[in-house]
Design a protein around this motif. Structure first.
Motif, short mmCIF file in Angstrom:
data_model
loop_
_atom_site.label_atom_id
_atom_site.label_comp_id
_atom_site.label_asym_id
_atom_site.label_seq_id
_atom_site.Cartn_x
_atom_site.Cartn_y
_atom_site.Cartn_z
N MET A 1 0.87 -1.10 0.04
CA MET A 1 0.03 -0.05 -0.16
C MET A 1 0.83 1.26 0.09
SD MET A 1 -2.99 1.32 0.35
CE MET A 1 -4.14 2.34 1.16
N GLU A 2 1.92 1.22 0.94
CA GLU A 2 2.76 2.51 0.94
C GLU A 2 3.51 2.85 -0.35
OE1 GLU A 2 6.56 3.67 3.63
OE2 GLU A 2 4.53 3.41 4.67
N ARG A 3 3.98 1.76 -1.05
CA ARG A 3 4.63 1.65 -2.40
C ARG A 3 3.50 2.64 -3.39
NH1 ARG A 3 8.49 -1.80 -5.90
NH2 ARG A 3 8.36 -0.63 -7.56
N ALA A 4 2.12 2.01 -3.26
CA ALA A 4 1.30 2.89 -4.33
C ALA A 4 1.18 3.95 -3.99
CB ALA A 4 -0.16 1.79 -4.17
N LEU A 5 1.04 4.31 -2.81
CA LEU A 5 0.85 5.96 -2.54
C LEU A 5 2.21 6.85 -2.80
CD1 LEU A 5 -0.45 5.27 1.46
CD2 LEU A 5 -1.59 5.81 -0.77
N LEU A 6 3.34 6.00 -2.78
CA LEU A 6 4.49 6.80 -3.00
C LEU A 6 4.51 7.01 -4.40
CD1 LEU A 6 6.87 5.51 -0.31
CD2 LEU A 6 5.70 7.61 -0.53
N LEU A 21 1.20 20.26 -6.15
CA LEU A 21 0.64 18.98 -5.56
C LEU A 21 -0.45 19.14 -4.57
CD1 LEU A 21 2.60 15.90 -5.37
CD2 LEU A 21 1.90 16.81 -3.22
N THR A 22 -1.29 18.36 -4.50
CA THR A 22 -2.37 18.39 -3.51
C THR A 22 -2.32 16.70 -2.91
OG1 THR A 22 -3.95 17.98 -4.68
CG2 THR A 22 -3.54 20.21 -4.37
N ILE A 23 -2.66 16.70 -1.70
CA ILE A 23 -2.94 15.64 -0.95
C ILE A 23 -4.04 14.76 -1.72
CG2 ILE A 23 -3.58 14.24 1.36
CD1 ILE A 23 -0.79 15.60 1.04
N ASP A 24 -4.90 15.70 -1.89
CA ASP A 24 -6.48 15.03 -2.39
C ASP A 24 -5.81 14.40 -4.04
OD1 ASP A 24 -8.08 15.84 -0.48
OD2 ASP A 24 -8.49 17.68 -1.19
N ALA A 25 -5.22 14.99 -4.72
CA ALA A 25 -4.66 14.67 -6.04
C ALA A 25 -3.98 13.42 -5.74
CB ALA A 25 -3.88 15.56 -6.77
N VAL A 26 -3.32 13.10 -4.82
CA VAL A 26 -2.45 12.00 -4.69
C VAL A 26 -3.28 10.82 -4.26
CG1 VAL A 26 -0.47 10.90 -3.10
CG2 VAL A 26 -0.16 13.29 -4.16
N ALA A 27 -4.22 11.11 -3.37
CA ALA A 27 -5.18 10.42 -2.78
C ALA A 27 -6.08 9.83 -3.99
CB ALA A 27 -6.10 10.64 -1.74
N THR A 28 -6.58 10.46 -4.83
CA THR A 28 -7.34 10.23 -5.80
C THR A 28 -6.54 9.27 -6.89
OG1 THR A 28 -8.72 12.19 -5.88
CG2 THR A 28 -8.66 10.93 -7.89
N ALA A 30 -4.09 7.55 -6.32
CA ALA A 30 -3.75 6.21 -5.65
C ALA A 30 -5.02 5.29 -5.19
CB ALA A 30 -3.06 6.20 -3.97
N GLY A 31 -6.34 5.83 -5.34
CA GLY A 31 -7.63 5.18 -5.14
C GLY A 31 -7.99 5.01 -3.60
N THR A 32 -7.31 5.86 -3.02
CA THR A 32 -7.56 6.06 -1.38
C THR A 32 -8.01 7.32 -1.04
OG1 THR A 32 -6.48 5.19 0.58
CG2 THR A 32 -5.27 6.39 -0.86
N SER A 33 -8.19 7.59 0.44
CA SER A 33 -8.60 8.92 0.89
C SER A 33 -7.40 9.74 1.45
CB SER A 33 -9.64 8.52 2.15
OG SER A 33 -8.91 7.89 3.10
N ARG A 34 -7.64 10.84 1.59
CA ARG A 34 -6.55 11.83 2.29
C ARG A 34 -6.30 11.42 3.68
NH1 ARG A 34 -7.90 17.74 2.12
NH2 ARG A 34 -8.17 17.36 4.29
N ALA A 35 -7.12 10.71 4.41
CA ALA A 35 -7.11 10.26 5.65
C ALA A 35 -5.79 9.22 5.81
CB ALA A 35 -8.16 9.79 6.34
N VAL A 36 -5.75 8.13 4.63
CA VAL A 36 -4.76 7.32 4.73
C VAL A 36 -3.48 7.86 4.54
CG1 VAL A 36 -4.10 5.41 3.30
CG2 VAL A 36 -6.35 5.49 3.62
N LEU A 37 -3.47 8.86 3.60
CA LEU A 37 -2.10 9.77 3.65
C LEU A 37 -1.75 10.42 4.73
CD1 LEU A 37 -2.71 10.93 0.09
CD2 LEU A 37 -0.85 9.41 0.70
N TRP A 41 1.95 10.33 6.44
CA TRP A 41 2.54 11.61 6.67
C TRP A 41 1.81 12.74 6.89
CZ3 TRP A 41 1.96 8.12 2.47
CH2 TRP A 41 2.92 7.21 2.20
N PRO A 42 2.32 13.54 8.16
CA PRO A 42 1.34 14.53 8.54
C PRO A 42 1.29 15.80 7.80
CG PRO A 42 3.43 14.39 9.67
CD PRO A 42 3.53 13.12 8.75
#
Length: 187
Positions: A1-6, A21-28, A30-37, A41-42
């Motif tokens: 999962m972490e690799r997919a996020l990175l 770059l936005t956390i939302d765009a990365v989450a989208t 990666a097919g996950t939510s912002r909370a997972v990111l 990573w805070p």
């Protein structure tokens, strides 16, 4: 999962740069939510740093062993030219806001990415010492960094691959003469 996020963060970073770059765009992506990111990573700076570390480790430059100091340094620079070009251009051109937000600079970022491990140029010099090409201590730390720093400079000003003749010149016209001066000083 972490690799997919990175991996998703890397694609976003290369496409948009740090500032956009936005956390939302990365989450989208990666097919996950912002909370997972945010659990991993805070903030955006931590995510970007983790992304750079992951990318550098997953696309490692191979350790050359050509049988000569010259050959090893040339092979290292040519491999870096192929494998690190995109990363270098991103670091030079797309991370301005990161340096500001993280209160850091290119030299500090390079030190973090390198960590406690010896640089490959140190390993190349150790090989040359083991082969008897140079004496222990003949190549100072500053001289050892010369080919890497000149290569980095060429990448930074060109923002494209460094031509092979320039790489040869860095090694033959600058680095090796300094190595030979070090031999004369130690005599």
């Amino acid at each position: 999962m972490e690799r997919a996020l990175l991996d998703a963060a890397w694609v976003e970073l290369t496409e948009t740069g740090y500032d956009d770059l936005t956390i939302d765009a990365v989450a989208t992506r990666a097919g996950t939510s912002r909370a997972v990111l945010y659990r991993r990573w805070p903030n955006k700076q931590d995510l970007v740093l983790a992304t750079l570390l992951h990318h550098v480790k997953s696309d490692a430059v191979p350790m050359p062993n050509t049988g000569s100091l010259r050959g090893d340094v040339v092979a290292l620079l040519k491999a870096a030219n192929e494998l690190r070009l995109r990363t270098a251009i991103l670091v030079f051109t797309r991370l301005g806001g990161f340096y500001r937000d993280a209160d850091t600079n290119l030299a500090e970022l390079a030190a973090v990415v390198q960590g406690d491990r010896a640089t490959m140029i140190d390993d190349i010099i150790e090989q040359a010492v083991a082969r008897g090409e140079v004496q222990p201590g003949q190549i100072s730390e500053r001289v050892a960094r010369v080919p890497i720093e000149l290569f980095r400079y060429e990448l930074m000003v060109r923002l494209q691959p460094v031509p092979d003749d320039v790489i040869d010149g860095i090694v033959d016209d600058v680095f090796l003469p300094l190595v030979h001066l070090g031999a004369r000083r130690s005599d």
